[in-house]
Design a protein around this motif. Structure first.
Motif: not given
Length: 307
Positions: A76-80
């Motif tokens: 999974r890749l989460d970005a802010e």
């Protein structure tokens, strides 16, 4: 400042979001001069982001914070994403899970600014050979910090073995005011230096590095001695004609410069925050040959059982 969160995303979606937000905010990417990739863990990301953002006020950048999370979780890749007129560029926090933790370079590559330098900074743990690391390989400059290692002196002493042009260490950057002051002290004839001592708190990695630089420049034996700190506290150089050239600092702000035949002089010699150190390193994107010579000399001194 506008913050936008993307969960279970991809690099292409992040890139598209950056473009859309830039158009909305009226903040074109052409004003950014480099991409700064920061590889850090979750515990260190706050301080690293603050330092990188402060440094970007002098060097507007796209800051990519790579934060590896649990490799045992599903991919999974989460970005802010943070952009805004008051921000000195763009900030993207990338949290990688699962197998992505082993392939951060594939996530980063589509997000690099076109035709601008890439600088990679490890505020904490770093690869054994930074230039051969998949992320480090993307950078023209690679910034380490021996002070974050469990054995900081051993870490800085090992840098010569892994050195590739473009590498540097903030243990070296911390020495810039000391090196400038000591070099200026020799603007007027002082005499030949026959030996000396660098004094610092135990485990300070900048102390043996300063000793190596002095040894290389003065062609004289320079030792390292422990003091009560904080940080570097003094340099004493013995002059062949008699007396000593000394720099003494006890409060991490001011130092006293003493030279034979001259009155003592008080000079500013303050310890600097990480943001100032990082900003200094971002001013030069070519290899630091003086640093390379210093770590090579340090390795030689260690091999001879000195320092």
């Amino acid at each position: 400042m506008t913050t936008f969160n993307l969960t279970e995303t991809t690099a292409s979606k992040i890139s598209s979001t950056l473009t859309r937000l830039r158009h909305q905010m009226g903040a074109p990417a052409v004003g950014m001069v480099l991409t700064l990739v920061v590889v850090v863990d979750e515990a260190g990301q706050y301080d690293a982001l603050r330092a990188a953002t402060e440094a970007a006020r002098e060097h507007p950048s796209r800051i990519l914070m790579v934060i590896n999370r649990d490799p045992a979780e599903p991919n999974r890749l989460d970005a802010e994403i943070r952009v805004g007129e008051s921000a000195p560029g763009e900030v993207v926090l990338l949290r990688l899970y699962g197998e992505l933790t082993e392939h951060a370079d594939s996530v980063i590559t589509p997000l690099l600014l076109t035709d601008t330098p890439v600088v990679v900074w490890w505020p904490g743990d770093c690869p054994e050979i930074p230039a051969k690391d998949p992320v480090g390989h993307l950078g023209s400059r690679r910034i380490l910090d021996a002070r974050s290692a469990p054995d900081a002196v051993a870490a800085i002493s090992s840098r010569a073995a892994s050195y590739v042009p473009g590498d540097t260490d903030l243990a070296w950057t911390r020495l810039t005011p000391w090196r400038s002051l000591l070099a200026a002290a020799f603007d007027q004839p002082v005499g030949k230096v026959t030996g000396g001592v660098v004094e610092a708190a135990p485990g300070n990695p900048s102390a043996p590095l300063l000793a190596a630089w002095l040894c290389d420049r003065l062609e004289a034996p320079i030792e390292v001695a422990e003091s009560g700190g904080p940080g570097l506290t003094g340099v004493r150089l013995s002059i062949a004609s008699g007396g000593e050239l000394t720099v003494s600092r006890t409060d991490a702000r001011l130092a006293t410069l003493s030279r034979p035949g001259h009155p003592d002089r008080r000079v500013a010699l303050a310890r600097r925050p990480a943001s100032e150190l990082l900003a200094e390193e971002l001013r030069r994107l070519d290899p630091d040959e003086i640093y390379a010579a210093a770590i090579r000399r340090l390795a030689e001194m260690k091999g001879q059982g000195r320092s």
